[in-house]
Design a protein around this motif. Structure first.
Motif, PDB file in Angstrom:
ATOM      1  N   SER A  41       0.729  -1.368   0.176  1.00 29.55           N
ATOM      2  CA  SER A  41       0.064  -0.120  -0.006  1.00 29.55           C
ATOM      3  C   SER A  41       0.895   1.257   0.146  1.00 29.55           C
ATOM      4  CB  SER A  41      -0.820  -0.024   1.201  1.00 29.55           C
ATOM      5  OG  SER A  41      -1.883   0.954   1.336  1.00 29.55           O
ATOM      6  N   LEU A  84      -7.223   6.152   2.657  1.00 26.98           N
ATOM      7  CA  LEU A  84      -7.939   4.860   2.425  1.00 26.98           C
ATOM      8  C   LEU A  84      -6.824   3.768   2.199  1.00 26.98           C
ATOM      9  CD1 LEU A  84     -10.543   3.448   1.451  1.00 26.98           C
ATOM     10  CD2 LEU A  84     -10.077   4.210  -0.737  1.00 26.98           C
ATOM     11  N   PHE A  87      -5.855   2.505   5.578  1.00 29.83           N
ATOM     12  CA  PHE A  87      -6.997   2.034   6.444  1.00 29.83           C
ATOM     13  C   PHE A  87      -6.912   2.885   7.633  1.00 29.83           C
ATOM     14  CE2 PHE A  87      -5.577  -1.465   3.719  1.00 29.83           C
ATOM     15  CZ  PHE A  87      -6.701  -1.807   3.121  1.00 29.83           C
ATOM     16  N   THR A  88      -6.919   4.048   7.430  1.00 30.30           N
ATOM     17  CA  THR A  88      -7.157   5.057   8.537  1.00 30.30           C
ATOM     18  C   THR A  88      -8.234   6.164   8.385  1.00 30.30           C
ATOM     19  OG1 THR A  88      -5.398   6.670   7.821  1.00 30.30           O
ATOM     20  CG2 THR A  88      -4.447   5.024   9.289  1.00 30.30           C
ATOM     21  N   THR A  89      -8.836   6.774   9.490  1.00 24.10           N
ATOM     22  CA  THR A  89      -9.665   7.612   9.032  1.00 24.10           C
ATOM     23  C   THR A  89      -8.926   9.182   9.691  1.00 24.10           C
ATOM     24  OG1 THR A  89     -10.394   7.225  11.567  1.00 24.10           O
ATOM     25  CG2 THR A  89     -11.791   6.293   9.901  1.00 24.10           C
ATOM     26  N   LEU A 104     -14.287   6.264   3.676  1.00 22.53           N
ATOM     27  CA  LEU A 104     -13.203   5.517   4.045  1.00 22.53           C
ATOM     28  C   LEU A 104     -13.311   4.092   4.559  1.00 22.53           C
ATOM     29  CD1 LEU A 104     -11.015   8.320   5.268  1.00 22.53           C
ATOM     30  CD2 LEU A 104     -10.803   7.410   3.292  1.00 22.53           C
ATOM     31  N   GLU A 105     -14.348   3.846   5.467  1.00 21.67           N
ATOM     32  CA  GLU A 105     -14.606   2.970   6.355  1.00 21.67           C
ATOM     33  C   GLU A 105     -15.258   1.944   5.414  1.00 21.67           C
ATOM     34  OE1 GLU A 105     -16.432   3.957   9.885  1.00 21.67           O
ATOM     35  OE2 GLU A 105     -14.549   4.622  10.901  1.00 21.67           O
ATOM     36  N   ASN A 107     -15.046   1.911   2.108  1.00 17.71           N
ATOM     37  CA  ASN A 107     -14.133   1.255   1.093  1.00 17.71           C
ATOM     38  C   ASN A 107     -13.086   0.414   1.400  1.00 17.71           C
ATOM     39  OD1 ASN A 107     -15.506   2.135  -1.697  1.00 17.71           O
ATOM     40  ND2 ASN A 107     -15.861   3.937  -0.314  1.00 17.71           N
ATOM     41  N   TRP A 108     -12.842   0.063   2.658  1.00 18.34           N
ATOM     42  CA  TRP A 108     -11.734  -0.579   3.133  1.00 18.34           C
ATOM     43  C   TRP A 108     -11.793  -1.984   2.377  1.00 18.34           C
ATOM     44  CZ3 TRP A 108     -11.654   1.221   9.085  1.00 18.34           C
ATOM     45  CH2 TRP A 108     -11.146   2.317   9.216  1.00 18.34           C
ATOM     46  N   MET A 111     -10.363  -1.797  -0.976  1.00 12.77           N
ATOM     47  CA  MET A 111      -8.984  -1.587  -1.019  1.00 12.77           C
ATOM     48  C   MET A 111      -8.113  -2.635  -0.607  1.00 12.77           C
ATOM     49  SD  MET A 111      -6.385   0.430  -1.561  1.00 12.77           S
ATOM     50  CE  MET A 111      -7.063   2.015  -1.542  1.00 12.77           C
ATOM     51  N   THR A 112      -8.793  -3.540   0.478  1.00 11.63           N
ATOM     52  CA  THR A 112      -8.006  -4.658   0.614  1.00 11.63           C
ATOM     53  C   THR A 112      -7.945  -5.577  -0.615  1.00 11.63           C
ATOM     54  OG1 THR A 112      -8.783  -4.513   2.846  1.00 11.63           O
ATOM     55  CG2 THR A 112      -8.144  -6.675   2.053  1.00 11.63           C
TER      56      THR A 112
END
Length: 178
Positions: A41, A84, A87-89, A104-105, A107-108, A111-112
């Motif tokens: 990432s 994103l 994996f943080t806000t 963000l949450e 779409n995690w 992203m994974t």
């Protein structure tokens, strides 16, 4: 989260996919799989994609520098994408961006999936490979633009010390022999 076309299979460089896969495998072998994902990432987003978003002219994506308002928008887009990818806000430090935390949450998962796909050695047969072609004229024009920009920000004494660079840059700009 649904996978809405985030698979890099069709145009992701196979060479990067193989490197990312090797990193993930090496980390997994050491029981550090999470670090492998963070490596992929960070390398992909922090070193490649977000810098291209923030400074598209430096990467040959546009010819001129964006306006101040556009540059600010691109910076905010890159911040969201980087968060994103990490994996943080957004926290108190950037509370004005807090409205993006739900996005963000949500779409995690995508992203994974994207990161796993980007580091999938089995998929490299379908990935694009580097064909050895470089647009040398574009690369040289970009280099000239960068040098001119840097040079113009220097004080007069420093510019004079760098002779013959100013003469060469002017000759290239004007299309005249040096």
């Amino acid at each position: 989260a649904t996978n809405r076309g985030v698979s890099p299979r069709s145009s992701f460089p196979a060479e990067l996919g193989e490197i990312f896969a090797a990193w993930r495998q090496a980390c997994a072998a050491r029981a550090k799989a999470a670090i492998g994902q963070r490596l992929v990432s960070a390398s992909l987003f922090l070193r490649f994609l977000c810098p291209a978003i923030i400074s598209p002219s430096l990467f040959g994506l546009v010819q001129e520098y964006p306006s101040e308002a556009t540059a600010r928008t691109l910076t905010l887009v890159a911040k969201v994408i980087q968060n994103l990818a990490n994996f943080t806000t957004f926290g108190e430090k950037e509370a004005y961006m807090g409205f993006m935390n739900e996005f963000l949450e949500h779409n995690w998962g995508a992203m994974t999936t994207f990161l796993q796909s980007a580091a999938n050695p089995e998929g490299s047969g379908h990935m694009a490979t580097y064909d050895g072609y470089v647009d040398l004229a574009l690369e040289l024009a970009t280099l000239h633009l960068l040098l001119c920009d840097i040079f113009s920000s220097l004080d007069q004494a420093t510019q004079q010390e760098l002779e013959p660079l100013p003469t060469i840059l002017a000759a290239i700009r004007d299309g005249t022999p040096v």
